[in-house]
Design a protein around this motif. Structure first.
Motif, PDB file in Angstrom:
ATOM      1  N   ALA A  22       5.121 -24.595 -42.732  1.00  0.00           N
ATOM      2  CA  ALA A  22       5.395 -25.584 -41.681  1.00  0.00           C
ATOM      3  C   ALA A  22       5.963 -24.905 -40.453  1.00  0.00           C
ATOM      4  CB  ALA A  22       6.370 -26.643 -42.192  1.00  0.00           C
ATOM      5  N   THR A  23       5.890 -25.628 -39.352  1.00  0.00           N
ATOM      6  CA  THR A  23       6.462 -25.211 -38.073  1.00  0.00           C
ATOM      7  C   THR A  23       7.605 -26.153 -37.746  1.00  0.00           C
ATOM      8  OG1 THR A  23       4.277 -24.492 -37.347  1.00  0.00           O
ATOM      9  CG2 THR A  23       5.951 -24.801 -35.643  1.00  0.00           C
ATOM     10  N   ALA A  24       8.753 -25.593 -37.415  1.00  0.00           N
ATOM     11  CA  ALA A  24       9.958 -26.403 -37.172  1.00  0.00           C
ATOM     12  C   ALA A  24      10.369 -26.313 -35.715  1.00  0.00           C
ATOM     13  CB  ALA A  24      11.096 -25.917 -38.074  1.00  0.00           C
ATOM     14  N   ASN A  25      10.368 -27.451 -35.057  1.00  0.00           N
ATOM     15  CA  ASN A  25      10.778 -27.577 -33.668  1.00  0.00           C
ATOM     16  C   ASN A  25      12.153 -28.235 -33.632  1.00  0.00           C
ATOM     17  OD1 ASN A  25       9.949 -26.983 -31.132  1.00  0.00           O
ATOM     18  ND2 ASN A  25       8.277 -28.446 -31.108  1.00  0.00           N
ATOM     19  N   GLN A  26      13.026 -27.764 -32.785  1.00  0.00           N
ATOM     20  CA  GLN A  26      14.357 -28.366 -32.703  1.00  0.00           C
ATOM     21  C   GLN A  26      14.265 -29.782 -32.156  1.00  0.00           C
ATOM     22  OE1 GLN A  26      16.663 -28.938 -29.830  1.00  0.00           O
ATOM     23  NE2 GLN A  26      18.213 -29.659 -31.243  1.00  0.00           N
ATOM     24  N   GLY A  27      14.870 -30.718 -32.864  1.00  0.00           N
ATOM     25  CA  GLY A  27      14.926 -32.091 -32.390  1.00  0.00           C
ATOM     26  C   GLY A  27      13.754 -32.955 -32.798  1.00  0.00           C
ATOM     27  N   SER A  28      12.829 -32.412 -33.575  1.00  0.00           N
ATOM     28  CA  SER A  28      11.710 -33.233 -34.042  1.00  0.00           C
ATOM     29  C   SER A  28      11.378 -32.872 -35.473  1.00  0.00           C
ATOM     30  CB  SER A  28      10.491 -33.062 -33.141  1.00  0.00           C
ATOM     31  OG  SER A  28      10.035 -31.732 -33.175  1.00  0.00           O
ATOM     32  N   GLU A  29      10.542 -33.696 -36.081  1.00  0.00           N
ATOM     33  CA  GLU A  29      10.159 -33.417 -37.471  1.00  0.00           C
ATOM     34  C   GLU A  29       9.257 -32.197 -37.537  1.00  0.00           C
ATOM     35  OE1 GLU A  29      10.224 -37.497 -40.100  1.00  0.00           O
ATOM     36  OE2 GLU A  29       8.424 -36.279 -39.976  1.00  0.00           O
ATOM     37  N   ALA A  30       9.375 -31.491 -38.628  1.00  0.00           N
ATOM     38  CA  ALA A  30       8.534 -30.316 -38.824  1.00  0.00           C
ATOM     39  C   ALA A  30       7.072 -30.724 -38.994  1.00  0.00           C
ATOM     40  CB  ALA A  30       9.012 -29.529 -40.043  1.00  0.00           C
ATOM     41  N   THR A  31       6.195 -29.826 -38.621  1.00  0.00           N
ATOM     42  CA  THR A  31       4.757 -30.040 -38.800  1.00  0.00           C
ATOM     43  C   THR A  31       4.289 -29.213 -39.979  1.00  0.00           C
ATOM     44  OG1 THR A  31       4.479 -30.340 -36.416  1.00  0.00           O
ATOM     45  CG2 THR A  31       2.497 -29.868 -37.705  1.00  0.00           C
TER      46      THR A  31
ATOM     47  N   VAL B  98       3.955 -30.685 -48.262  1.00  0.00           N
ATOM     48  CA  VAL B  98       4.454 -32.006 -47.878  1.00  0.00           C
ATOM     49  C   VAL B  98       5.966 -31.977 -47.714  1.00  0.00           C
ATOM     50  CG1 VAL B  98       2.528 -33.274 -48.890  1.00  0.00           C
ATOM     51  CG2 VAL B  98       4.551 -32.748 -50.287  1.00  0.00           C
ATOM     52  N   ILE B  99       6.454 -32.907 -46.910  1.00  0.00           N
ATOM     53  CA  ILE B  99       7.877 -32.943 -46.570  1.00  0.00           C
ATOM     54  C   ILE B  99       8.745 -33.232 -47.784  1.00  0.00           C
ATOM     55  CG2 ILE B  99       7.770 -35.375 -45.893  1.00  0.00           C
ATOM     56  CD1 ILE B  99       9.811 -34.716 -43.681  1.00  0.00           C
ATOM     57  N   ASP B 100       8.252 -34.042 -48.726  1.00  0.00           N
ATOM     58  CA  ASP B 100       9.062 -34.366 -49.894  1.00  0.00           C
ATOM     59  C   ASP B 100       9.342 -33.139 -50.747  1.00  0.00           C
ATOM     60  OD1 ASP B 100       7.596 -37.669 -50.501  1.00  0.00           O
ATOM     61  OD2 ASP B 100       9.108 -36.951 -49.089  1.00  0.00           O
ATOM     62  N   LYS B 101       8.412 -32.221 -50.772  1.00  0.00           N
ATOM     63  CA  LYS B 101       8.546 -31.014 -51.583  1.00  0.00           C
ATOM     64  C   LYS B 101       9.294 -29.912 -50.820  1.00  0.00           C
ATOM     65  CE  LYS B 101       7.631 -28.054 -54.901  1.00  0.00           C
ATOM     66  NZ  LYS B 101       8.289 -28.151 -56.235  1.00  0.00           N
ATOM     67  N   PHE B 102       9.054 -29.828 -49.518  1.00  0.00           N
ATOM     68  CA  PHE B 102       9.641 -28.761 -48.695  1.00  0.00           C
ATOM     69  C   PHE B 102      10.327 -29.354 -47.452  1.00  0.00           C
ATOM     70  CE2 PHE B 102       7.886 -25.282 -51.031  1.00  0.00           C
ATOM     71  CZ  PHE B 102       6.622 -25.670 -51.455  1.00  0.00           C
ATOM     72  N   PRO B 103      11.380 -30.128 -47.626  1.00  0.00           N
ATOM     73  CA  PRO B 103      12.062 -30.663 -46.448  1.00  0.00           C
ATOM     74  C   PRO B 103      12.672 -29.549 -45.614  1.00  0.00           C
ATOM     75  CG  PRO B 103      13.280 -31.179 -48.462  1.00  0.00           C
ATOM     76  CD  PRO B 103      11.981 -30.591 -48.889  1.00  0.00           C
ATOM     77  N   ILE B 104      12.581 -29.707 -44.303  1.00  0.00           N
ATOM     78  CA  ILE B 104      13.045 -28.692 -43.360  1.00  0.00           C
ATOM     79  C   ILE B 104      14.015 -29.342 -42.388  1.00  0.00           C
ATOM     80  CG2 ILE B 104      12.310 -27.337 -41.337  1.00  0.00           C
ATOM     81  CD1 ILE B 104       9.710 -26.732 -42.872  1.00  0.00           C
ATOM     82  N   SER B 105      15.074 -28.629 -42.083  1.00  0.00           N
ATOM     83  CA  SER B 105      15.972 -29.078 -41.023  1.00  0.00           C
ATOM     84  C   SER B 105      15.960 -28.061 -39.895  1.00  0.00           C
ATOM     85  CB  SER B 105      17.400 -29.267 -41.555  1.00  0.00           C
ATOM     86  OG  SER B 105      18.056 -28.011 -41.661  1.00  0.00           O
ATOM     87  N   ARG B 106      16.191 -28.562 -38.680  1.00  0.00           N
ATOM     88  CA  ARG B 106      16.239 -27.685 -37.505  1.00  0.00           C
ATOM     89  C   ARG B 106      17.294 -28.284 -36.568  1.00  0.00           C
ATOM     90  NH1 ARG B 106      13.149 -24.335 -33.908  1.00  0.00           N
ATOM     91  NH2 ARG B 106      14.928 -23.120 -33.174  1.00  0.00           N
ATOM     92  N   PRO B 107      18.574 -28.108 -36.924  1.00  0.00           N
ATOM     93  CA  PRO B 107      19.627 -28.786 -36.170  1.00  0.00           C
ATOM     94  C   PRO B 107      19.888 -28.208 -34.782  1.00  0.00           C
ATOM     95  CG  PRO B 107      20.569 -27.353 -37.841  1.00  0.00           C
ATOM     96  CD  PRO B 107      19.091 -27.350 -38.057  1.00  0.00           C
ATOM     97  N   ASN B 108      19.546 -26.948 -34.559  1.00  0.00           N
ATOM     98  CA  ASN B 108      19.748 -26.354 -33.241  1.00  0.00           C
ATOM     99  C   ASN B 108      18.728 -25.239 -33.024  1.00  0.00           C
ATOM    100  OD1 ASN B 108      20.846 -23.841 -34.357  1.00  0.00           O
ATOM    101  ND2 ASN B 108      22.637 -25.076 -34.874  1.00  0.00           N
ATOM    102  N   LEU B 109      18.843 -24.552 -31.899  1.00  0.00           N
ATOM    103  CA  LEU B 109      17.817 -23.584 -31.512  1.00  0.00           C
ATOM    104  C   LEU B 109      17.951 -22.228 -32.194  1.00  0.00           C
ATOM    105  CD1 LEU B 109      17.603 -24.389 -27.692  1.00  0.00           C
ATOM    106  CD2 LEU B 109      15.866 -24.835 -29.414  1.00  0.00           C
TER     107      LEU B 109
ATOM    108  N   MET C  44      10.511 -22.487 -31.512  1.00  0.00           N
ATOM    109  CA  MET C  44       9.878 -22.788 -32.791  1.00  0.00           C
ATOM    110  C   MET C  44      10.281 -21.783 -33.852  1.00  0.00           C
ATOM    111  SD  MET C  44       6.115 -24.114 -32.052  1.00  0.00           S
ATOM    112  CE  MET C  44       5.931 -25.752 -31.423  1.00  0.00           C
ATOM    113  N   MET C  45      10.431 -22.293 -35.048  1.00  0.00           N
ATOM    114  CA  MET C  45      10.628 -21.428 -36.214  1.00  0.00           C
ATOM    115  C   MET C  45       9.563 -21.781 -37.230  1.00  0.00           C
ATOM    116  SD  MET C  45      14.799 -21.408 -36.412  1.00  0.00           S
ATOM    117  CE  MET C  45      14.965 -20.104 -37.620  1.00  0.00           C
ATOM    118  N   PHE C  46       9.133 -20.775 -37.953  1.00  0.00           N
ATOM    119  CA  PHE C  46       8.038 -20.961 -38.896  1.00  0.00           C
ATOM    120  C   PHE C  46       8.516 -20.585 -40.287  1.00  0.00           C
ATOM    121  CE2 PHE C  46       4.781 -21.394 -35.628  1.00  0.00           C
ATOM    122  CZ  PHE C  46       5.368 -20.767 -34.552  1.00  0.00           C
ATOM    123  N   TRP C  47       8.040 -21.298 -41.284  1.00  0.00           N
ATOM    124  CA  TRP C  47       8.336 -20.974 -42.677  1.00  0.00           C
ATOM    125  C   TRP C  47       7.043 -20.614 -43.397  1.00  0.00           C
ATOM    126  CZ3 TRP C  47      13.029 -20.157 -44.660  1.00  0.00           C
ATOM    127  CH2 TRP C  47      14.140 -20.681 -43.969  1.00  0.00           C
TER     128      TRP C  47
END
Lengths: 113, 115
Positions: free
Chosen positions: A47-56, A62-73, A31-34
């Motif tokens: 938000a909390t970013a898990n690899q392979g799934s949408e951020a929480t 909200v995702i529209d304002k702060f989109p997050i990517s987590r392409p790998n570990l 997990m990575m956290f912003w």
């Protein structure tokens, strides 16, 4: 311990534009956290970013304002979209080292004019 | 609703003396408390933590005390050194299950250690 590199370290942006912040970790993490630290305020989890799934996202973000990517570990990005002066903050990424310890990047100081 | 509070925005201490930084919290579900130090233009650096089932944890010059009944913790630095001058954040962790831990931070206390 984990070494976290964040880019850019600072930026001045025009309102209405977007900025993508990159976070690179020197080891694989689940997990990575912003976080955001507004002037004079505490650090607030975005938000909390898990690899392979949408951020929480936390309440108020909200995702529209702060989109997050987590392409790998070892890597994540946070985009601050359609910026306004209220988005001027320090943005930090973080990883957990254990139940009782978390490491932070050096932060990205964003100023929106 | 500020669940973690650091009521002193700043503290000034003479070199060699004790620095005491305070933190109060409201949520009894927190299971760990952590202290971080932050220099300008750097990210927070982990200092020391304490489990909610303990009342004291010590690491070199740093000692954290927890008073659960008062929902209060404090960080003692002794002896204080000029290099300790930084912003100190108290953080509380609530475990949400799975692998998710969320940290809730106080607003920080700026410590200035005078030579």
């Amino acid at each position: 311990s984990a070494v976290i590199s964040q880019k850019p370290s600072r930026d001045i942006c025009q309102r209405g534009t977007s900025l993508t912040i990159q976070c690179q970790v020197d080891s694989q993490v689940t997990m990575m956290f912003w976080y955001r630290q507004q002037p004079g305020q505490s650090l607030t989890l975005i938000a909390t970013a898990n690899q392979g799934s949408e951020a929480t996202y936390e309440s108020g973000f909200v995702i529209d304002k702060f989109p997050i990517s987590r392409p790998n570990l070892t890597f994540s990005t946070l985009t601050v979209s359609n910026m306004s002066p209220e988005d001027s903050s320090i943005y930090l990424c973080s990883v957990e080292a254990s139940k009782t310890e978390a490491f932070f990047g050096q932060g990205t100081r964003l100023t929106v004019v | 609703d500020q669940q973690v509070k650091q009521n002193s925005p700043s503290l000034s201490v003479q070199e060699g003396r004790i620095s005491i930084l305070n933190c109060d919290y409201t949520n009894s579900m927190f299971d760990y408390f952590l202290w971080y130090k932050k220099y300008p233009a750097e990210g927070p650096t982990f200092l020391i933590s304490i489990s909610s089932i303990k009342d004291k944890n010590e690491d070199g010059r740093f000692t954290v005390f927890l008073n659960k009944s008062a929902k209060h913790l404090s960080l003692h630095i002794v002896p204080s050194q000029p290099g300790d001058s930084a912003v100190y954040f108290c953080a509380a962790r609530r475990y949400y299950g799975g692998a998710t831990n969320k940290l809730i931070f106080g607003t920080g206390t700026l410590l200035a250690v005078q030579p």
